[in-house]
Design an enzyme around this catalytic site. Structure first.
Site, PDB file in Angstrom:
ATOM      1  N   GLU A  87      -0.118  -9.503  -0.731  1.00 56.81           N
ATOM      2  CA  GLU A  87      -1.543  -9.864  -0.600  1.00 56.81           C
ATOM      3  C   GLU A  87      -2.211  -9.924  -1.977  1.00 56.81           C
ATOM      4  O   GLU A  87      -3.045 -10.786  -2.244  1.00 56.81           O
ATOM      5  CB  GLU A  87      -2.255  -8.856   0.305  1.00 56.81           C
ATOM      6  CG  GLU A  87      -1.812  -9.001   1.763  1.00 56.81           C
ATOM      7  CD  GLU A  87      -2.435  -7.958   2.657  1.00 56.81           C
ATOM      8  OE1 GLU A  87      -2.089  -6.766   2.487  1.00 56.81           O
ATOM      9  OE2 GLU A  87      -3.262  -8.313   3.497  1.00 56.81           O
TER      10      GLU A  87
ATOM     11  N   GLU B 188       3.640  -5.328   7.504  1.00 57.70           N
ATOM     12  CA  GLU B 188       2.694  -4.356   8.062  1.00 57.70           C
ATOM     13  C   GLU B 188       2.900  -4.139   9.557  1.00 57.70           C
ATOM     14  O   GLU B 188       2.736  -3.027  10.061  1.00 57.70           O
ATOM     15  CB  GLU B 188       1.251  -4.820   7.820  1.00 57.70           C
ATOM     16  CG  GLU B 188       0.759  -4.633   6.398  1.00 57.70           C
ATOM     17  CD  GLU B 188       1.105  -5.777   5.453  1.00 57.70           C
ATOM     18  OE1 GLU B 188       2.004  -6.584   5.782  1.00 57.70           O
ATOM     19  OE2 GLU B 188       0.475  -5.860   4.395  1.00 57.70           O
TER      20      GLU B 188
ATOM     21  N   ALA C 274       0.856  -1.203   0.000  1.00 65.31           N
ATOM     22  CA  ALA C 274       0.000   0.000   0.000  1.00 65.31           C
ATOM     23  C   ALA C 274       0.883   1.242   0.000  1.00 65.31           C
ATOM     24  O   ALA C 274       2.018   1.201   0.478  1.00 65.31           O
ATOM     25  CB  ALA C 274      -0.875  -0.013   1.244  1.00 65.31           C
TER      26      ALA C 274
ATOM     27  N   GLY D  31       0.707  -5.197   0.956  1.00 63.10           N
ATOM     28  CA  GLY D  31      -0.399  -5.312   0.004  1.00 63.10           C
ATOM     29  C   GLY D  31       0.054  -5.914  -1.321  1.00 63.10           C
ATOM     30  O   GLY D  31      -0.749  -6.532  -2.033  1.00 63.10           O
TER      31      GLY D  31
HETATM   32  C1  LIG Z   1      -5.271  -1.079   3.821  1.00 63.80           C
HETATM   33  C2  LIG Z   1      -3.885  -0.835   4.260  1.00 63.80           C
HETATM   34  C3  LIG Z   1      -3.022  -1.969   3.898  1.00 63.80           C
HETATM   35  C4  LIG Z   1      -1.717  -1.915   4.174  1.00 63.80           C
HETATM   36  C5  LIG Z   1      -0.877  -2.980   3.725  1.00 63.80           C
HETATM   37  C6  LIG Z   1       0.482  -2.467   3.265  1.00 63.80           C
HETATM   38  O1  LIG Z   1       0.850  -2.790   2.193  1.00 63.80           O
HETATM   39  S1  LIG Z   1       1.400  -1.478   4.269  1.00 63.80           S
HETATM   40  C7  LIG Z   1       2.890  -1.255   3.332  1.00 63.80           C
HETATM   41  C8  LIG Z   1       3.722  -2.485   3.376  1.00 63.80           C
HETATM   42  N1  LIG Z   1       4.943  -2.296   2.641  1.00 63.80           N
HETATM   43  C9  LIG Z   1       6.070  -2.013   3.229  1.00 63.80           C
HETATM   44  O2  LIG Z   1       6.173  -1.912   4.430  1.00 63.80           O
HETATM   45  C10 LIG Z   1       7.256  -1.812   2.315  1.00 63.80           C
HETATM   46  C11 LIG Z   1       7.937  -0.525   2.641  1.00 63.80           C
HETATM   47  N2  LIG Z   1       9.087  -0.295   1.785  1.00 63.80           N
HETATM   48  C12 LIG Z   1      10.261  -0.901   1.959  1.00 63.80           C
HETATM   49  O3  LIG Z   1      10.462  -1.734   2.809  1.00 63.80           O
HETATM   50  C13 LIG Z   1      11.365  -0.468   1.063  1.00 63.80           C
HETATM   51  O4  LIG Z   1      11.080   0.822   0.624  1.00 63.80           O
HETATM   52  C14 LIG Z   1      11.574  -1.395  -0.167  1.00 63.80           C
HETATM   53  C15 LIG Z   1      10.290  -1.611  -0.913  1.00 63.80           C
HETATM   54  C16 LIG Z   1      12.148  -2.735   0.317  1.00 63.80           C
HETATM   55  C17 LIG Z   1      12.594  -0.720  -1.130  1.00 63.80           C
HETATM   56  O5  LIG Z   1      13.769  -0.403  -0.411  1.00 63.80           O
HETATM   57  P1  LIG Z   1      14.899   0.526  -1.063  1.00 63.80           P
HETATM   58  O6  LIG Z   1      15.997   0.590  -0.057  1.00 63.80           O
HETATM   59  O7  LIG Z   1      15.195   0.062  -2.409  1.00 63.80           O
HETATM   60  O8  LIG Z   1      14.242   1.962  -1.231  1.00 63.80           O
HETATM   61  P2  LIG Z   1      13.698   2.952  -0.137  1.00 63.80           P
HETATM   62  O9  LIG Z   1      13.282   2.238   1.088  1.00 63.80           O
HETATM   63  O10 LIG Z   1      14.661   4.063   0.026  1.00 63.80           O
HETATM   64  O11 LIG Z   1      12.371   3.486  -0.838  1.00 63.80           O
HETATM   65  C18 LIG Z   1      12.438   4.264  -2.022  1.00 63.80           C
HETATM   66  C19 LIG Z   1      11.366   5.314  -1.939  1.00 63.80           C
HETATM   67  O12 LIG Z   1      10.104   4.678  -1.979  1.00 63.80           O
HETATM   68  C20 LIG Z   1       9.318   5.074  -0.854  1.00 63.80           C
HETATM   69  N3  LIG Z   1       8.489   3.931  -0.478  1.00 63.80           N
HETATM   70  C21 LIG Z   1       8.863   2.670  -0.286  1.00 63.80           C
HETATM   71  N4  LIG Z   1       7.829   1.899  -0.011  1.00 63.80           N
HETATM   72  C22 LIG Z   1       6.750   2.693  -0.029  1.00 63.80           C
HETATM   73  C23 LIG Z   1       5.375   2.469   0.194  1.00 63.80           C
HETATM   74  N5  LIG Z   1       4.885   1.244   0.474  1.00 63.80           N
HETATM   75  N6  LIG Z   1       4.565   3.514   0.114  1.00 63.80           N
HETATM   76  C24 LIG Z   1       5.014   4.747  -0.185  1.00 63.80           C
HETATM   77  N7  LIG Z   1       6.317   5.018  -0.402  1.00 63.80           N
HETATM   78  C25 LIG Z   1       7.167   3.991  -0.322  1.00 63.80           C
HETATM   79  C26 LIG Z   1      10.349   5.429   0.202  1.00 63.80           C
HETATM   80  O13 LIG Z   1       9.811   6.264   1.168  1.00 63.80           O
HETATM   81  C27 LIG Z   1      11.392   6.109  -0.634  1.00 63.80           C
HETATM   82  O14 LIG Z   1      10.913   7.398  -0.912  1.00 63.80           O
HETATM   83  P3  LIG Z   1      11.896   8.636  -0.988  1.00 63.80           P
HETATM   84  O15 LIG Z   1      11.008   9.812  -1.211  1.00 63.80           O
HETATM   85  O16 LIG Z   1      12.831   8.355  -2.103  1.00 63.80           O
HETATM   86  O17 LIG Z   1      12.599   8.691   0.330  1.00 63.80           O
END
Ligand SMILES: CC/C=C/CC(=O)SCCNC(=O)CCNC(=O)[C@H](O)C(C)(C)COP(=O)(O)OP(=O)(O)OC[C@H]1O[C@@H](n2cnc3c(N)ncnc32)[C@H](O)[C@@H]1OP(=O)(O)O
Length: 718
Positions: free
Chosen positions: A103, A123, A61, A100
């Site tokens: 999922e 999550e 998400a 997500g």
């Molecule tokens: C109904 C609600 C349901 C919720 C279910 C969910 O899905 S909650 C979200 C679950 N997902 C996560 O927790 C994943 C979070 N992201 C990560 O762990 C990492 O970003 C990654 C995907 C493993 C990639 O890692 P990497 O080191 O390659 O990059 P960054 O961490 O620096 O991320 C790059 C930019 O992307 C932004 N970002 C990452 N994930 C998300 C996300 N899920 N939503 C929004 N933005 C995300 C991150 O903030 C970085 O942004 P910058 O602006 O460049 O800092």
């Protein structure tokens, strides 16, 4: 958004597009709904592949959307609709399938991944649970026991592990999308009922209740007050004991509670803080985006005590070669035995792709002449560090980066004795240095952007959360720790016991209270720093004031009594013997405290846990405001990342500055004023000007504080 294309052989390819991680924003969800409908309606399409743009399936998400109102199609019915499609749908997973994203893949009928892909339901680390059916579908696919592990820890797993667990159907070293397309053609027309996870029974061990009770007890102990891990177990209990539809209702209700909790907001803030700190900037305008660091392939570490050994291991784990120097022969002999074993253990634990670099041990400082970067890690003593830096300046070339692992000494003084002060930065590691995630990169007034960029990049290579901080006594972390420790000692003088103080802090969520922590690190560590600062030691009067301020000589006296903590088996607590780990209350400490109070005419009073927390935490937070005011940290997120990653601040409370916002800045100010009124001789309790200004400005959220931070700061370094 999501794009749609029809490939030869009647396959529809849906590609999620939302760089950088193809998070499921409202637009992406809408795109999926529309393209799945299109594939369903197109009579020429017999099967569907869902993939992500740029080699990343989906990072889950869109966390940024959580702060606003929910727009666009919700995930749950969207995933249900995919599962119900009567044409086979395959998820082609490259890069990541997280939250997500996984999922969504679980709603598909098959899952094929690249061997380097990472999968998981993280999550829980954001204060949530996998509420798009993850808590109900995953256990039906891989069994309750494995699902409990993945969902309560939120850990990322490799494609190989996911294949073994049964999450994936196939793994490939080549193009996962191509394989998925070939595969889906081969299964077109086959029955799909057994592929719809929501229709399956959840495989459970015979004694489900005792498993769930055991995991719940573990989770409660591990999570120290965090709500999400507990809710995850409750949702999995529903998966094991209720039909799918009721399980989904339970999942939804638990999610609603979590989603609106302060903990979820704090954990999501912590997620972004970790990323914000990587984007450092200096007052000169130099920043992470316009400065290039050097790629270091050969480094040296001077001093092989506990810190130096950990730093050698952390560097070697990146694959670079390291010269490890110790001038004391006995220490060198011990380190050359211990370090390779530490390296082997840590490399094994991390299952590294790159083999560790070669470590060369030496007693001769001359042997660092060829390296590109040196980290000095000798005793925390300015005279000694100056001596080492002078020596390094004569041994190393003028282009060598010289770093100090000082925990608070003046980096500029060290830079001044070198030939290239611009190439001097602080690299403050935390013990054990090969394990702890935090690195403070200390930018002196003369540190060049190149030097800062190199240290920040090196920190990243070592897997650290690196935070650029200004050069002031104690930098950020230890500077804030000082008023916190000071309050803890004052509370003992006033009537509290070490246990009472520790219990209040542990109840708040710290893994260890201040006195247990002091016993672990050794009381002599702080004593030496205070001696260096002229606060204790021979010739210093053991009074309760120093330079007109209240001072507690209690920790000095305990240390001088030979009670150094766990290593001597006695400190603020007693242990089974030297090196013992289990702290027990020690009558000696209580008698000592009574005698101390009597000697100084102090009358013990009963102190409530609320006062313990307010005095310790608000004094620490207040110093954080001073640090922001002086621009020794670039923003509140930087301070919070330092405390979460280096000082055991409970992540579900976001960090000290975020916590202040959650408590209410007005309340923090009012309580500081109250405690300062009662203790006028404690300057650390005097509310910071920035805190007053923020309260006067309507207590804005933490993201807006920068607008209030005085632009004409005196010491601005960041
Ligand atoms: C109904 C609600 C349901 C919720 C279910 C969910 O899905 S909650 C979200 C679950 N997902 C996560 O927790 C994943 C979070 N992201 C990560 O762990 C990492 O970003 C990654 C995907 C493993 C990639 O890692 P990497 O080191 O390659 O990059 P960054 O961490 O620096 O991320 C790059 C930019 O992307 C932004 N970002 C990452 N994930 C998300 C996300 N899920 N939503 C929004 N933005 C995300 C991150 O903030 C970085 O942004 P910058 O602006 O460049 O800092």
């Amino acid at each position: 958004m999501a794009t749609y294309s029809r490939l030869p052989g009647s396959v529809a390819l849906i590609t999620l597009q939302n760089p950088p991680v193809n998070a499921l924003s409202a637009a992406v969800r809408q795109g999926i709904v529309d393209t799945v409908q299109r594939a369903l309606k197109d009579p020429k399409v017999t099967s569907v592949v869902i993939c992500g743009q740029n080699g990343r399936f989906c990072g889950g998400a869109d966390i940024r959307e959580f702060a606003g109102p929910m727009l666009g199609p919700p995930l749950v019915p969207m995933i249900h609709a995919i599962e119900a499609v009567d044409k086979p749908v395959v998820a082609a997973i490259e890069g990541v399938a997280l939250g997500g994203g996984l999922e969504l893949a679980l709603g598909c009928h098959y899952r094929i991944a690249h061997s380097k892909a990472l999968l998981g339901l993280p999550e829980v680390t954001l204060g949530l649970l996998p509420a798009a059916g993850g808590t109900q579908r995953l256990p039906r696919l891989i069994g309750l026991t494995a699902a409990l592990d993945l969902i309560t820890t939120g850990r990322h797993i490799s494609a190989a592990e996911a294949l073994k667990l049964g999450i994936l159907d196939q793994v490939t070293d080549s193009n996962a999308v191509d394989l998925a397309v070939d595969f889906v053609r081969s299964v077109a027309g086959q029955p799909l009922d057994s592929r719809r996870l929501s229709t399956l029974a959840c495989p459970c061990p015979p004694d489900v209740d005792s498993l769930l009770d055991k995991v719940m007890a573990q989770v409660r102990q591990r999570s120290r007050g965090a709500l999400a891990p507990v809710a995850c177990v409750q949702a999995l209990r529903a998966a094991a004991t209720l039909p799918y539809t009721q399980g989904m209702e339970k999942e939804r209700d638990l999610m609603a509670t979590l989603f609106n909790s302060g903990q979820a907001r704090a954990l999501q803030y912590a997620f972004f803080s970790q990323r914000v700190v990587g984007k450092w900037s200096l007052p000169s305008g130099a920043n992470w985006n316009n400065s290039t660091g050097r790629t270091i392939s050969k480094a040296a570490v001077i001093g092989l005590g506990t810190m130096g050994r950990g730093i050698v291991v952390a560097l070697a784990l990146t694959g670079m070669s390291v010269v490890a120097v110790e001038t004391q022969e006995k220490q060198l002999a011990e380190a050359s035995q211990a370090v390779p074993a530490m390296l082997q253990r840590e490399a094994g634990r991390r299952s590294l792709a790159t083999p560790p670099g070669v470590i060369t041990f030496s007693s001769n400082l001359q042997d660092v002449s060829e390296v590109e970067l040196v980290i000095e890690a000798v005793f925390e003593n300015m005279a000694l560090k100056l001596q080492v830096f002078r020596h390094l300046a004569s041994v190393c070339g003028p282009g060598t980066l010289l770093c100090s692992n000082t925990s608070g000494l003046d980096m500029d003084q060290l830079a001044a004795v070198t030939k290239s002060p611009a190439l001097v930065v602080g690299m403050h590691f935390f013990a054990p240095a090969h394990v702890m995630k935090l690195l403070e990169v200390v930018c002196g007034p003369r540190s060049s952007p190149e030097a800062v960029a190199t240290a920040m990049q090196l920190g990243k290579r070592m897997g650290k959360v690196s935070v650029a901080v200004g050069n002031c006594p104690g930098f950020v972390g230890n500077r804030m720790l000082k008023p916190y420790l000071e309050q803890a000692n004052f509370l003992l003088e006033e009537g509290a016991t070490p246990q009472q103080v520790d219990e209040a802090l542990e109840e708040f969520g710290f893994p260890m209270g201040v006195f247990r922590m002091s016993d672990l690190s050794g009381l002599d560590v702080g004593w030496r720093i205070r001696k260096e600062a002229g606060l204790t030691g021979p010739g210093v009067e053991p009074s309760r004031t120093r330079q007109g301020r209240r001072y507690s000589p209690l920790p000095d006296q305990v240390c001088e009594a030979g009670r150094l903590g766990q290593k001597t088996g006695r400190g603020w607590y007693q242990y089974d013997g030297p090196g013992g780990r289990v702290a027990r209350s020690d009558p000696w400490v209580h008698i000592f405290l009574e005698a101390y109070r009597a000697q100084h005419g102090l009358v013990a009073r009963s102190i409530a846990p609320e006062e313990i927390l307010e005095r310790c935490l608000y004094a620490l937070i207040n110093e954080g405001f001073n640090i922001l005011q002086e621009a020794m940290a670039a923003g509140p997120e930087h301070i919070d990342a330092i405390y979460v990653f280096g000082y055991g601040w409970p992540r579900h409370r976001g960090g000290p500055m975020f916590h202040a916002g959650q408590v209410g800045l007005g309340r923090v100010l009012e309580r500081l004023e109250h405690h300062h009124h009662n203790h006028p001789d404690v300057p650390h309790l005097e509310p910071s000007t920035l805190l007053r200004r923020l309260v006067a400005g309507g207590s804005p959220p933490v993201q807006k504080w920068r607008e209030f931070i005085n632009k004409d700061r005196v010491h601005s370094q960041l």
